[in-house]
Motif scaffolding. Structure first.
Motif, PDB file in Angstrom:
ATOM      1  N   LEU A 134      31.329  -1.759 -43.971  1.00  0.00           N
ATOM      2  CA  LEU A 134      31.449  -1.861 -42.522  1.00  0.00           C
ATOM      3  C   LEU A 134      30.449  -0.995 -41.773  1.00  0.00           C
ATOM      4  O   LEU A 134      30.367  -1.066 -40.559  1.00  0.00           O
ATOM      5  CB  LEU A 134      32.865  -1.470 -42.074  1.00  0.00           C
ATOM      6  CG  LEU A 134      34.010  -2.299 -42.653  1.00  0.00           C
ATOM      7  CD1 LEU A 134      35.320  -1.876 -42.012  1.00  0.00           C
ATOM      8  CD2 LEU A 134      33.781  -3.785 -42.432  1.00  0.00           C
TER       9      LEU A 134
ATOM     10  N   LEU B 285      37.416  -5.319 -39.884  1.00  0.00           N
ATOM     11  CA  LEU B 285      36.946  -4.764 -38.613  1.00  0.00           C
ATOM     12  C   LEU B 285      38.090  -4.608 -37.623  1.00  0.00           C
ATOM     13  O   LEU B 285      38.181  -3.606 -36.904  1.00  0.00           O
ATOM     14  CB  LEU B 285      35.859  -5.662 -38.020  1.00  0.00           C
ATOM     15  CG  LEU B 285      34.505  -5.665 -38.736  1.00  0.00           C
ATOM     16  CD1 LEU B 285      33.588  -6.715 -38.130  1.00  0.00           C
ATOM     17  CD2 LEU B 285      33.848  -4.285 -38.663  1.00  0.00           C
TER      18      LEU B 285
ATOM     19  N   LYS C 273      35.801   0.270 -34.529  1.00  0.00           N
ATOM     20  CA  LYS C 273      34.719  -0.655 -34.876  1.00  0.00           C
ATOM     21  C   LYS C 273      34.525  -1.726 -33.802  1.00  0.00           C
ATOM     22  O   LYS C 273      34.096  -2.844 -34.111  1.00  0.00           O
ATOM     23  CB  LYS C 273      35.014  -1.306 -36.227  1.00  0.00           C
ATOM     24  CG  LYS C 273      34.874  -0.366 -37.409  1.00  0.00           C
ATOM     25  CD  LYS C 273      33.423   0.064 -37.587  1.00  0.00           C
ATOM     26  CE  LYS C 273      33.256   0.957 -38.807  1.00  0.00           C
ATOM     27  NZ  LYS C 273      31.856   1.405 -38.984  1.00  0.00           N
TER      28      LYS C 273
ATOM     29  N   GLN D 185      31.029  -3.327 -33.607  1.00  0.00           N
ATOM     30  CA  GLN D 185      30.711  -4.267 -34.679  1.00  0.00           C
ATOM     31  C   GLN D 185      31.463  -5.586 -34.517  1.00  0.00           C
ATOM     32  O   GLN D 185      30.971  -6.639 -34.921  1.00  0.00           O
ATOM     33  CB  GLN D 185      31.029  -3.635 -36.042  1.00  0.00           C
ATOM     34  CG  GLN D 185      29.807  -2.965 -36.661  1.00  0.00           C
ATOM     35  CD  GLN D 185      30.016  -2.669 -38.127  1.00  0.00           C
ATOM     36  OE1 GLN D 185      30.562  -1.616 -38.454  1.00  0.00           O
ATOM     37  NE2 GLN D 185      29.601  -3.557 -38.989  1.00  0.00           N
TER      38      GLN D 185
END
Length: 892
Positions: free
Chosen positions: A404, A448, A455, A458
């Motif tokens: 990640l 995620l 996150k 992302q």
């Protein structure tokens, strides 16, 4: 949702009761089919997650009211133990009873009763632990009212259930319903099952159904039910030899009077299970994504990630949740009806063999007997995963544990990385049906989202590629920035007290996306009502306008079992894209919005704009439902999902680009028709290619200067801006253009009447400086040696006279004096400067000069077909304090 592990996926089918076609409800609308009602109630069962319950996964509706239910399944059950005809030890009986009661207690807490408890519905996993199956049949069928078969099995029904009978109301419109069975009826059923396990054989096998029911009813006249049952089946000696705890448990379960019979929770607290209860720890439901509780335990990984993938024989698919596995099974070609047909659960006959049965006055019948295939078949068919596993055989273990970190996200995670990269370039509809691609996307988004909001950036980055349909609801919530204890906030809202808006909500809901089976169900209507009312009550400064129900529909569909999340998403969506649209007097907001949209049409497609204005087909006639509902009123849900996947990545100006993209798809038909034909065209909007619309919208957005869509009634900017990464062309910049710095170079609010008088949009001086890439020295940025010289992003046309132009002008601008630019017919006067203007046709053209002339000059350019024309807000005077104006060097 628990990992799939050693479970299997099973499916069983049944028919809902058919309703007469000529009967309407109290509201005058046709009755909702029973299969739709069942489908709506079923959704709640998907939230019932407990180690002692088989997880429900999905339900599908077929022809003739057929329903197919998909759930977690195990082949081994208590029926297999009874077939061995061996009595089970007292300790094992207590263990089985304790685990069954754990499942029953969890159901009772959620207001549910099993009613179909039987040995074959008490499954056992590979470790021998109990899993209750078909526990939701009684709930989803409205306590048996919506089906033609009784729920439960005669040998295991409690006396009070048998005494009540299975009568159903003959009038489908009446609200009077039989009293449902209570939770204590399951305790009796459990007692009969445990009795059979103790003696090693089934009871009542020598009796037909009527005799079984009669025997159970007569047990109320005896003092010792256990002794009567044992003597009836010749197993009195076995019963007498049972341990005291086991005998006491059977006695309490088989208490005839329901008022004296204990509940599942009371039995679990009894001292009977003191020997087995220490083996079990209390069950805690997994933490939800949007709650104040920490979720760190779900994110732990070993220091060396390779340890997760060192065993080549590891079944990584079994580590995924059962709903993911089923979703991938469907993508890999799984067909429920085909599986049931292959097992002869579904039998199809030629139409000539399904003629009705005629009954004559003398009692003689003619025709087919009732087709037994329409009766309830309790068989559960195991779905084969061979096709899915074969499809995913080349997916390595690393794909199930994606990295990640931002600097690792572009590294290939598997040997099939090239294939996934190639799949990412395919059309969206193909990507959503690609099994391997969806597996990787689902796993990535799942990890995620578990790390949300840490996150969040992302998630934005991956959402620009696409959003997997399976996790779309949570992904949208993350894109909208939903956080915190949303359930507590939703529960605190009064959704019961009557308010004046109730009447309008009741009228609108039966007309909102009712082609969808889920939203058209009574459960869907009830959830619609609660979410909409919660929004109205919690926003006292706003009012309910028609269209709010359409806005709610996508969020409710994606979060059908989480009303709080649907409400939270809608509450975050409306201020971002529809700020002040729901004021009691929203005319000024709507008019400003439509005027800016009209300018966007002229900016991107002047020919179409000129034609629509000539025939009087203004946005007020067709675009209000578009923007008031963000296109949910005009497109079906499956198109809205793809459209909003991109919309949520953009700011509040992105809907303008969507609207222009829709018009451009209809461009040829609009240009060829007059006012009446255009009205008819939009009354039944033709098919729109949504993927094309999305791509064109992004392109239009990238060509639109950010200040060109400025609205003084837009949402005030937040002090903190979100960093979503990427360029404007790919990320659709999430922050709106507003007067954040309050500098002299920003856009100034103007009166609505002045805004309407202008054909082309205005841009701010700071936007002009940014687009021209001007520096403080008054020149374009000097390109480095390694880069090619970049062309200006736009052409600046200065319409002042030559004397004023020579006193100071914007670097790179050309001078076309307003007084001599156009002929009497409105055509441009040809010359060197107009040739330069012609060469820049198609690029952004900014008109600068004195304020009272620039709008008129821009309107002339639009009239002669120049696209992307805009004017500088405040005219040349806005640029004078910047020190960026230059004076031509004297000729030597």
């Amino acid at each position: 949702m628990f990992p799939f592990k050693d479970a299997e996926i099973g499916a069983f089918t049944f028919f809902a009761s058919a309703l007469p076609h000529d009967v309407c409800g109290s509201n005058g609308l046709p009755l909702t089919p029973n299969s739709i009602k069942i489908l709506g109630r079923f959704q709640f069962l998907k939230t019932m997650t407990h180690p002692r319950l088989c997880q429900y996964v999905d339900i599908s509706r077929g022809k003739h009211e057929r329903l197919v239910v998909v759930a977690e399944h195990y082949e081994k059950n208590l029926e297999a133990l009874l077939r061995e005809q061996k009595p089970i030890s007292g300790l094992k009986i207590l263990q089985i009873a304790y685990e069954v009661l754990q499942g029953l207690e969890y159901m009772n807490k959620h207001g549910m009763v099993h009613r179909a408890l039987a040995p074959h519905n008490i499954c056992m996993d590979q470790k021998g632990h109990i899993k209750l199956a078909k526990f939701g049949l009684y709930h989803m069928t409205a306590h048996g009212l919506d089906v033609d078969f009784p729920i439960g099995y005669p040998s295991y029904l409690a006396p009070e259930v048998i005494a009540q009978g299975i009568g159903k109301p003959s009038d489908h419109t009446q609200s009077e319903k039989p009293v449902p069975s209570g939770p204590k009826s399951d305790v009796w059923s459990l007692g009969i099952i445990l009795f059979e396990l103790c003696v090693g054989r089934k009871l009542f096998q020598s009796l037909d159904i009527s005799e079984r029911l009669k025997l159970i009813l007569t047990l109320g006249y005896v003092d010792d039910i256990m002794t009567v049952l044992a003597e009836e089946h010749g197993c009195l000696s076995i019963i007498k030899d049972l341990p005291e705890n086991t005998l006491a448990l059977l006695t309490q379960c088989l208490t005839y009077q329901p008022s004296k019979r204990p509940t599942a929770a009371e039995l679990l607290c009894a001292s009977l299970f003191s020997e087995v209860s220490p083996w079990y720890s209390p069950f805690h439901k997994p933490r939800s994504l949007f709650s104040p509780s920490l979720r760190c335990a779900d994110l732990t990984l070993p220091e060396d990630i390779n340890l997760l993938c060192k065993d080549e024989d590891t079944d990584y698919l079994a580590e995924r949740s059962i709903d993911e596995v089923y979703y991938l099974w469907c993508l890999a070609g799984g067909d429920l009806e085909k599986e049931l047909t292959n097992k002869e659960i579904i039998r199809s006959k030629p139409p000539v063999c399904t003629l009705p049965n005629f009954l004559f006055e003398d009692g003689e019948s003619f025709g087919q007997r009732r087709d037994r295939s329409s009766l309830f078949d309790d068989t559960t068919v195991t779905l084969s995963l061979c096709q899915l596993r074969n499809r995913l055989k080349d997916v390595p273990g690393e794909a199930f544990y994606p990295l990640l970190e931002d600097d690792q996200s572009n590294l290939p995670h598997s040997g099939s990385a090239n294939e996934l990269s190639a799949a990412a370039t395919l059309p969206l509809i193909i990507r959503e049906r690609d099994t391997e691609y969806q597996l990787n996307r689902i796993i990535l988004f799942d990890r995620l989202l578990k790390a949300y909001p840490y996150k969040k950036n992302q998630i934005w980055k991956e959402a620009r590629v696409d959003v997997p349909p399976l996790v779309r609801g949570l992904a949208w919530a993350a894109l909208l920035g939903v956080e915190g204890a949303i359930q507590d906030k939703y529960d605190a809202i009064d959704k019961d007290t009557p308010i004046p808006t109730d009447r309008q909500i009741e009228v609108d809901i039966p007309r909102c996306h009712q082609y969808d089976e889920l939203l058209s169900s009574p459960e869907g209507h009830a959830k619609f009502r609660r979410v909409l009312k919660a929004w109205v009550v919690s926003h006292p400064d706003l009012v309910y306008w028609q269209g709010l129900d359409s806005l709610c529909a996508p969020f409710l569909y994606l979060n059908f079992n989480n009303e709080a999340l649907a409400y939270a998403c809608m509450s975050a969506f409306i201020p971002k894209y529809l700020y002040n649209f729901f004021l009691k007097d929203n005319s000024h907001v709507i008019q400003e919005y439509l005027t800016v949209f009209s300018q966007m049409i002229a900016f991107h497609d002047p020919e179409l704009s000129n034609h629509l204005n000539e025939i009087g087909f203004i946005p007020d006639l067709y675009a209000i439902p578009w923007f008031l509902t963000m296109f949910t009123h005009v497109f079906p849900l499956h198109k809205i999902f793809h459209l909003w996947d991109t919309l949520l990545l953009g700011n509040s100006s992105f809907p303008f680009c969507i609207g222009v993209a829709i018009l451009q798809q209809l461009r040829d038909r609009l240009l060829a028709n007059g006012f009446n034909e255009c009205i008819l065209l939009f009354s039944d909007l033709p098919e729109i290619d949504i993927e094309r619309c999305v791509h064109e919208s992004i392109n239009l957005f990238c060509w639109t200067p950010k200040s060109a869509t400025y609205r003084q009634h837009a949402q005030p900017p937040k002090h903190t801006t979100e960093s979503n990464g990427g360029s404007r062309a790919t990320s659709h910049i999430s922050s709106d253009y507003q007067d954040t710095s309050k500098t002299d170079l920003a856009r100034e609010p103007i009166r609505l009447s002045d805004l309407k008088s202008e054909v082309s949009p205005r841009i701010s001086a700071e936007d002009l400086i940014d687009l021209c890439e001007l520096t403080g020295s008054g020149h374009y940025k000097t390109p480095t040696k390694k880069t090619k010289p970049s062309k200006p992003k736009l052409l600046v046309v200065d319409i002042r006279n030559s004397e004023d132009f020579n006193r100071g002008h914007i670097p790179g601008s050309i001078n076309i004096p307003f007084a001599s630019a156009f002929t009497a017919e409105g055509d441009l006067v040809q010359g060197t400067t107009t040739a330069t203007l012609q060469s820049f046709k198609g690029r952004v053209i900014v008109i600068v000069g004195h304020v009272h002339h620039i709008a008129e000059f821009a309107a002339h350019l639009v009239k002669v077909g120049y696209p992307r024309v805009c004017i500088l807000d405040g005219g040349i005077n806005k640029m004078k304090p910047t020190g960026l104006l230059t004076v031509p060097s004297p000729q030597i």
